[in-house]
Design a protein around this motif. Structure first.
Motif, PDB file in Angstrom:
ATOM      1  N   PRO A   6     -80.827 113.933 116.974  1.00 54.84           N
ATOM      2  CA  PRO A   6     -80.688 114.212 115.550  1.00 54.84           C
ATOM      3  C   PRO A   6     -80.632 112.973 114.691  1.00 54.84           C
ATOM      4  O   PRO A   6     -80.812 113.031 113.482  1.00 54.84           O
ATOM      5  CB  PRO A   6     -79.374 115.004 115.479  1.00 54.84           C
ATOM      6  CG  PRO A   6     -78.615 114.589 116.697  1.00 54.84           C
ATOM      7  CD  PRO A   6     -79.646 114.322 117.747  1.00 54.84           C
ATOM      8  N   SER A   7     -80.365 111.807 115.309  1.00 59.85           N
ATOM      9  CA  SER A   7     -80.297 110.569 114.523  1.00 59.85           C
ATOM     10  C   SER A   7     -81.643 109.865 114.433  1.00 59.85           C
ATOM     11  O   SER A   7     -81.760 108.802 113.858  1.00 59.85           O
ATOM     12  CB  SER A   7     -79.265 109.615 115.142  1.00 59.85           C
ATOM     13  OG  SER A   7     -79.684 109.222 116.435  1.00 59.85           O
ATOM     14  N   LYS A   9     -85.216 108.650 113.316  1.00 65.53           N
ATOM     15  CA  LYS A   9     -85.792 108.480 111.996  1.00 65.53           C
ATOM     16  C   LYS A   9     -86.904 109.487 111.797  1.00 65.53           C
ATOM     17  O   LYS A   9     -87.728 109.701 112.689  1.00 65.53           O
ATOM     18  CB  LYS A   9     -86.353 107.061 111.866  1.00 65.53           C
ATOM     19  CG  LYS A   9     -86.896 106.749 110.472  1.00 65.53           C
ATOM     20  CD  LYS A   9     -87.327 105.311 110.388  1.00 65.53           C
ATOM     21  CE  LYS A   9     -87.878 104.978 109.009  1.00 65.53           C
ATOM     22  NZ  LYS A   9     -88.264 103.560 108.903  1.00 65.53           N
ATOM     23  N   PRO A  10     -86.969 110.176 110.660  1.00 65.56           N
ATOM     24  CA  PRO A  10     -88.004 111.181 110.471  1.00 65.56           C
ATOM     25  C   PRO A  10     -89.401 110.581 110.533  1.00 65.56           C
ATOM     26  O   PRO A  10     -89.663 109.486 110.045  1.00 65.56           O
ATOM     27  CB  PRO A  10     -87.709 111.738 109.065  1.00 65.56           C
ATOM     28  CG  PRO A  10     -86.898 110.682 108.401  1.00 65.56           C
ATOM     29  CD  PRO A  10     -86.115 110.029 109.483  1.00 65.56           C
ATOM     30  N   ASP A  13     -91.746 110.850 105.677  1.00 68.39           N
ATOM     31  CA  ASP A  13     -90.794 110.626 104.584  1.00 68.39           C
ATOM     32  C   ASP A  13     -91.580 110.703 103.279  1.00 68.39           C
ATOM     33  O   ASP A  13     -92.257 109.752 102.890  1.00 68.39           O
ATOM     34  CB  ASP A  13     -90.108 109.269 104.732  1.00 68.39           C
ATOM     35  CG  ASP A  13     -89.076 109.029 103.638  1.00 68.39           C
ATOM     36  OD1 ASP A  13     -88.450 110.018 103.194  1.00 68.39           O
ATOM     37  OD2 ASP A  13     -88.897 107.873 103.230  1.00 68.39           O
ATOM     38  N   ARG A  40     -88.011 120.154 104.990  1.00 67.64           N
ATOM     39  CA  ARG A  40     -88.259 119.641 106.342  1.00 67.64           C
ATOM     40  C   ARG A  40     -89.587 118.894 106.403  1.00 67.64           C
ATOM     41  O   ARG A  40     -89.689 117.843 107.050  1.00 67.64           O
ATOM     42  CB  ARG A  40     -88.263 120.810 107.344  1.00 67.64           C
ATOM     43  CG  ARG A  40     -86.905 121.477 107.553  1.00 67.64           C
ATOM     44  CD  ARG A  40     -85.913 120.524 108.203  1.00 67.64           C
ATOM     45  NE  ARG A  40     -86.341 120.123 109.519  1.00 67.64           N
ATOM     46  CZ  ARG A  40     -86.003 120.759 110.650  1.00 67.64           C
ATOM     47  NH1 ARG A  40     -85.224 121.827 110.591  1.00 67.64           N
ATOM     48  NH2 ARG A  40     -86.426 120.316 111.814  1.00 67.64           N
ATOM     49  N   ARG A  45     -83.995 116.073 107.580  1.00 68.67           N
ATOM     50  CA  ARG A  45     -83.623 116.753 108.822  1.00 68.67           C
ATOM     51  C   ARG A  45     -82.611 117.861 108.598  1.00 68.67           C
ATOM     52  O   ARG A  45     -82.579 118.837 109.347  1.00 68.67           O
ATOM     53  CB  ARG A  45     -83.063 115.732 109.826  1.00 68.67           C
ATOM     54  CG  ARG A  45     -84.052 114.672 110.252  1.00 68.67           C
ATOM     55  CD  ARG A  45     -83.543 113.900 111.445  1.00 68.67           C
ATOM     56  NE  ARG A  45     -82.307 113.184 111.146  1.00 68.67           N
ATOM     57  CZ  ARG A  45     -82.257 111.939 110.714  1.00 68.67           C
ATOM     58  NH1 ARG A  45     -83.381 111.266 110.488  1.00 68.67           N
ATOM     59  NH2 ARG A  45     -81.096 111.345 110.492  1.00 68.67           N
ATOM     60  N   SER A  46     -81.748 117.702 107.594  1.00 64.68           N
ATOM     61  CA  SER A  46     -80.665 118.669 107.379  1.00 64.68           C
ATOM     62  C   SER A  46     -80.699 119.167 105.931  1.00 64.68           C
ATOM     63  O   SER A  46     -79.912 118.708 105.092  1.00 64.68           O
ATOM     64  CB  SER A  46     -79.303 118.027 107.668  1.00 64.68           C
ATOM     65  OG  SER A  46     -79.266 117.489 108.974  1.00 64.68           O
ATOM     66  N   GLU A  57     -79.135 109.854 106.458  1.00 70.46           N
ATOM     67  CA  GLU A  57     -80.596 109.903 106.535  1.00 70.46           C
ATOM     68  C   GLU A  57     -81.220 108.887 105.580  1.00 70.46           C
ATOM     69  O   GLU A  57     -82.198 108.209 105.918  1.00 70.46           O
ATOM     70  CB  GLU A  57     -81.103 111.307 106.204  1.00 70.46           C
ATOM     71  CG  GLU A  57     -80.781 112.356 107.260  1.00 70.46           C
ATOM     72  CD  GLU A  57     -81.484 113.670 106.985  1.00 70.46           C
ATOM     73  OE1 GLU A  57     -82.587 113.642 106.404  1.00 70.46           O
ATOM     74  OE2 GLU A  57     -80.936 114.723 107.345  1.00 70.46           O
TER      75      GLU A  57
END
Length: 327
Positions: A6-7, A9-10, A13, A40, A45-46, A57
Motif C-alpha cells: 500500500p505504500s 508510489k502510484p 499521477d 483511483r 490510492r485511498s 501519498e
C-alpha cells in the motif's frame, strides 16, 4: 517492491483528473462510485482515506492526492460556512424567525468535520461537516427561534429528526460508495438507519421528555431511509427515463446520454423502460449501450439490466446481422 504494497508510489499521477471543489461535491452526492474510480485512475490510492493517508501519498510524490485534499478542505472550511451564513441571512430576510449566530455553528461544524477527516476519512468529514452546517439552520436556529412552534413541541422534534436523518442518510451512501466503489447493501443501510434513530433516543431521553426523543428518533429513521435509498430522486429519474425512451422510440433521436443511471449511482429502485431503451440502440450504437451497461453495474437498483442482458443482446444482434445476407 511488492505489487500489493500500500505504500508503493502510484504508477499514475494525474492531478488534472481531480475535479474542482464544486464538481467534487456534486460527484460525492450523486456519483460517488464514479468518483472512486476517477480518483483511483488519477493515482490516489485511498479515495476515502484520512487526511494523514492522503498527505503521505502527497509526500511520496502523489500530486493528485494533494490536489484532492486542498479542494476538499476548501469545501469544508470556506465554501460550506459561507453558504450557511448566506442561507441563514436569506431565511431571516424571508421572515423566518431565527436565533443564534450562524457563523458560530458553521465554524463548529467545520471543526467537527476536520476531526472526522483526521480520524475517519476526508470525504466523511467534508460531507458530514458541510451538510450538518446547512441543516442546522433549520434543526437549531429556526427551531430555537420558534419557526416550528414551541422548542420542545412535536413539530420541533420532527424537524430536528429530519435534519439528522437527511444529513446521515445522504452521507452514508456517498461515503460507502466512495470507499468501496459500490453502493452500500440494503442490509447495511437498514442497520445504519437503526443506529441513527437510537442516538437521539439516548441523547434526548435524558435531556428532554421521552415523547420528544421518540419523535426525533422516528423522524430521523424515516428521513435516513428515504435519503439513503434516494427516494426523492426516484420520481425525477422515472420521468427522465420515460422521456428519454419515448423520444428515441418515436423520433429516432439518440438519447442514451440522458438516461439517469449515467448521472446517479445510488438509485435502489429499477428505472422503467431502461431495458427497452437499450434494446433500441443495441445494434446501431453498441458502444453507448456498453457505457450504459457499465453504469447499471454501479446502480444497486439497475444492476440486473447491466452486462448479462447487454452481452446477450449484442450477441443476438451480431447473429442477426451475420444471418441477414443469407436470409
Amino acid at each position: 517492491m511488492a505489487e500489493g504494497d500500500p505504500s508503493a508510489k502510484p504508477v499514475v499521477d494525474s492531478p488534472e483528473r481531480v475535479p474542482g471543489a464544486l464538481a467534487l461535491l456534486g460527484l460525492l452526492v450523486f456519483r460517488p462510485i464514479d468518483l472512486h474510480y476517477r480518483l483511483r485512475e488519477a493515482g490516489i490510492r485511498s479515495p476515502a482515506g484520512r487526511i494523514g493517508q492522503l498527505w503521505r501519498e502527497q509526500a511520496e510524490g502523489g500530486r493528485a492526492a494533494g490536489a484532492f485534499v486542498a479542494r476538499m478542505l476548501l469545501l469544508l472550511v470556506v465554501l460550506s460556512p459561507g453558504l450557511t451564513v448566506l442561507a441563514g441571512l436569506g431565511l431571516r430576510l424571508a421572515g423566518v424567525p431565527m436565533r443564534g449566530v450562524y457563523l458560530v455553528s458553521a465554524a463548529l461544524c467545520s471543526a467537527v468535520g476536520l476531526v472526522v477527516a483526521l480520524v475517519s476519512g476526508l470525504a466523511s468529514g467534508v460531507l458530514l461537516g458541510s451538510l450538518a452546517s446547512v441543516s442546522m439552520l433549520a434543526g437549531l436556529h429556526a427551531t430555537a427561534g420558534g419557526a416550528f412552534g414551541p422548542e420542545s413541541g412535536g413539530a420541533a422534534a420532527v424537524t430536528v429528526g429530519l435534519c439528522l436523518g437527511i444529513v446521515s442518510g445522504l452521507s452514508a451512501g456517498s461515503i460507502g460508495g466512495l470507499a468501496s466503489g459500490r453502493g452500500p447493501s440494503v442490509r447495511n443501510v437498514q442497520v445504519a438507519a437503526i443506529a441513527t434513530s437510537l442516538v437521539p433516543m439516548l441523547v434526548w431521553s435524558s435531556a428532554s421528555s421521552v415523547s420528544f426523543a421518540g419523535a426525533v428518533a422516528a423522524s430521523a429513521l424515516v428521513a435516513f431511509l428515504t435519503c439513503a435509498f434516494r427516494l426523492p430522486f426516484y420520481a425525477l429519474e422515472v420521468l427522465a427515463q420515460a422521456v428519454a425512451y419515448a423520444v428515441e422510440r418515436f423520433t429516432g433521436k439518440p438519447t442514451l446520454r440522458w438516461v439517469p443511471v449515467r448521472h446517479h449511482n445510488l438509485s435502489y429502485l429499477p428505472h422503467p423502460f431502461l431495458g427497452r431503451h437499450l434494446a433500441l440502440a443495441v445494434r446501431s450504437r453498441p458502444a453507448e449501450v456498453l457505457a450504459v451497461a457499465d453504469a447499471c453495474l454501479r446502480s444497486p437498483g439497475n444492476i440486473l439490466v447491466g452486462w448479462p442482458w447487454v452481452v446477450e443482446a449484442l450477441e443476438r444482434a451480431h447473429a442477426q446481422d451475420a444471418a441477414g445476407p443469407h436470409a
